[in-house]
Design an enzyme around this catalytic site. Structure first.
Site, PDB file in Angstrom:
ATOM      1  N   LYS A   1      32.974   2.956  56.958  1.00 20.59           N
ATOM      2  CA  LYS A   1      32.687   3.657  55.905  1.00 20.59           C
ATOM      3  C   LYS A   1      32.695   3.343  54.588  1.00 20.59           C
ATOM      4  O   LYS A   1      33.363   1.941  54.497  1.00 20.59           O
ATOM      5  CB  LYS A   1      33.706   5.132  55.889  1.00 20.59           C
TER       6      LYS A   1
ATOM      7  N   TYR B   1      42.911  -8.358  24.315  1.00 26.88           N
ATOM      8  CA  TYR B   1      43.440  -7.210  23.781  1.00 26.88           C
ATOM      9  C   TYR B   1      44.692  -6.928  23.501  1.00 26.88           C
ATOM     10  O   TYR B   1      45.359  -6.901  24.520  1.00 26.88           O
ATOM     11  CB  TYR B   1      42.570  -5.935  24.390  1.00 26.88           C
TER      12      TYR B   1
END
Ligand code: PLP
Length: 346
Positions: free
Chosen positions: A35, A244
């Site tokens: 899956k 940042y």
């Protein structure tokens, strides 16, 4: 070739399947869960490699996922769907020869009305309260369902990655209570359940994460490597900051590599200033914040400028990164985004 490369070792995947297969008795079938696009590795490629290793039954979460798997493995292997027979999936289930694991009275009614004769399995709830029929529902329909010859009856363990958890024995007892004496193959265990031992194996096991190199299968061979190309190198004087929010400051004159990979590639920001990347065997600290497309790395201690650095590799597994990032290996793997160059090795 600006983006990172996701190296997928299909040989290691097949090897993990064989090792897990060898943990149960010869008469226990080992299936394979593919899956979520084969836990991020590519469901078609993964399924084909696992079929070559000997897997004959595959599981996906939703019927749509069964299409790639069916196309990859051809007509013979069984492709089973955990979410069962959903409204709107009937044609797909019929056309792709998928086997729905029926989860509710509604699904049983739908399946028997729309695809009478088409193979199906049943999922029972033994305490996880997520999918499957409750004991009283099962009591009500058991005879009717058994008369239609299900190919499998399954349930799922909630705490199998904690061997000492009392929930394991409780669910095992409940599964016995609901299924003993029925003439039908049974399945209870995923990777964690296989490792709990033979009492949990029944007729078929359904490993997922262990195939892809994740815990709780501690002896798994790593299947994925994430290689990030170095885009730029710069010298950063002592006292200057990187990235940042100025979260990292050079304490000494430093060399900083900027590599191509970021949170848009599924690299969680939680590892900012905490993780390392590897130049071969040499760890290099990840410094500053992970940004959308870029990661900055302290390479001051390296003799040579690397062309690329590895974020996931044998030295730093999906579970190592998960631990640093406050999540689980499953989430690291299935988050790896669409932007990678995918390179398969057999
Ligand atoms: C995902 C899943 C599996 C595989 O679990 P792993 O822990 O990855 O081995 C097996 N059965 C069900 C019902 C699942 O949802």
């Amino acid at each position: 070739m600006g983006s990172s490369t996701l190296h997928i070792d299909l040989g290691a995947l097949a090897q993990n399947w064989r090792v897990l297969d060898a943990k149960s008795a010869a008469n226990v079938e080992t299936a394979a869960v593919v899956k979520a696009d084969g836990y991020g590795t590519g469901a078609g490629k993964a399924a084909r490699a696992l079929a070559r290793a000997g897997a004959k039954t595959f599981f996906v979460a939703a019927a749509e996922e069964g299409i790639d798997v069916r196309n990859a493995v051809g007509p013979s292997p069984r492709v089973c769907v955990f979410s069962g027979h959903m409204a709107g999936d009937t044609d797909m289930i019929a056309d792709m020869q998928l086997i729905p694991m029926l989860n509710s009275l509604d699904q049983i009614t739908r399946h028997f009305e729309l695809l009478p004769k088409h193979p199906f399995g049943v999922q029972l709830d033994t305490g996880m309260n997520r999918l499957g029929l409750e004991a009283n529902e099962w009591d009500a329909v058991r005879d009717l369902v058994m008369a239609a010859n299900p190919v499998l009856i399954m349930s799922h363990l909630a705490c199998a990655d904690e061997p000492d958890h009392p929930m394991n024995a409780q669910q095992l007892a409940e599964f016995h209570k609901m299924t003993d004496g029925l003439d039908v193959p049974r399945a209870l265990s995923a990777t964690g359940g296989i490792l709990l031992g033979p009492d949990y194996h029944f007729d078929l096991t359904r490993p997922g994460i262990g195939l892809y190199g994740g815990l709780p299968f501690e002896d798994a061979a790593p299947v994925v490597r994430v290689e990030c190309p170095v885009i730029q190198i710069r010298d950063v004087p002592a006292g200057e900051t990187v990235g940042y929010g100025n979260t990292w400051t050079a304490e000494v004159p430093s060399r900083v590599a900027t590599v191509s990979a970021g949170y848009a590639d599924g690299i969680t920001r939680q590892i900012s200033n905490k993780s390392v990347l590897f130049d071969g065997d040499t760890p290099c600290p990840l410094i500053g914040r992970v940004s959308m497309d870029l990661i900055t790395v302290d390479v001051t201690h390296l003799d040579q400028t690397p062309r690329s650095l590895d974020l996931l590799c044998a030295h730093q597994t999906v579970d190592d990164l998960a631990e640093i990032g406050g999540t689980i290996g499953y989430e690291i793997l299935t988050s790896l985004g669409r932007r990678y160059n995918r390179r398969y090795r057999t």
